[in-house]
Design a protein around this motif. Structure first.
Motif: not given
Length: 229
Positions: A37-39, A56-59, A75-79, A96-100
């Motif tokens: 997370v945050g990478l 909700a499915a892919i952030n 997909h699946m970025l944190g913000s 972007g940055f990887i999310g949870p």
């Protein structure tokens, strides 16, 4: 030449059919090894951000147009942090940055897609295998002739005084005198009739206001407007 966001050795899920009922046709590849997370996530190739959103499915997600019908999706970025819609990006720039972990995913990862919008297939649409198509994404090109007329980005207005910088794909990039990103070509055309080009004074005002945030797109618009006059 384009490059994958991370090393092939970090791929934990490949493109194609899989034994996963929630999403049996995987339209991209997942980088789940050695990420956290945050990478920061680097862009695969130079281009323009044409899409951004969250579900909700892919952030959070973003899409970059590389020309010639080729795009990449992250997909699946944190913000939504990073380049916004309309921004030009260079290869390797952080998108972007990887999310949870989110939705039905089984762990933290980046889901990466490559799309060839010149074709479409059942179950996959325009998505193609990133591992075998990454090198098909066009590389950076030199200066091009500014687009004119219907093909160029536009600064439009409606009778209520709203003016907006619109990208080539019809998306709002910047609005003025509207209280924010609220300009819709379709909605305003329906409400007010034909949407028209702004006056020269209005264009000058909007270009000045948006120059710092969208300098390259604004430069393209200015060149196109000048060429058309």
């Amino acid at each position: 030449m384009a490059r994958l966001p991370f090393a092939r050795s970090q791929v934990t899920q490949v493109f194609g059919p899989r034994d996963f009922p929630q999403d049996p046709f995987h339209k991209g590849i997942d980088f789940g090894s050695g990420v956290s997370v945050g990478l920061a996530v680097p862009v695969a190739a130079a281009g323009t951000v044409i899409g951004s959103g969250q579900s909700a499915a892919i952030n959070f997600w973003k899409e970059v147009d590389h020309g010639g019908g080729w795009t990449t999706r992250y997909h699946m970025l944190g913000s939504s942090a990073g380049p916004a819609v309309g921004a030009r990006v260079t290869e390797g720039q952080t998108i972007g940055f990887i999310g949870p972990k989110s939705g039905v995913s089984t762990g933290v990862h980046l889901h990466f897609e490559v799309h060839n919008k010149n074709q479409s297939r059942p179950n996959y649409g325009t998505a193609v295998d990133p591992l075998t198509n990454i090198n098909n994404i066009p590389g950076p090109t030199g200066p091009t002739t500014p687009k004119i007329g219907e093909d160029m980005p536009k600064i439009l207005k409606v009778p209520n005084g709203t003016i907006a910088l619109i990208s080539e794909l019809g998306q709002t990039v910047y609005t003025s005198m509207s209280g924010g990103q609220g300009f819709s070509i379709g909605a305003n055309t329906k409400a007010y009739g034909e949407v028209t080009l702004a006056t020269e004074d209005e264009m000058t005002t909007l270009l000045r206001e948006s120059r710092n945030r969208y300098s390259q797109l604004v430069a393209d618009v200015a060149a196109a407007v000048k060429a058309a006059r």
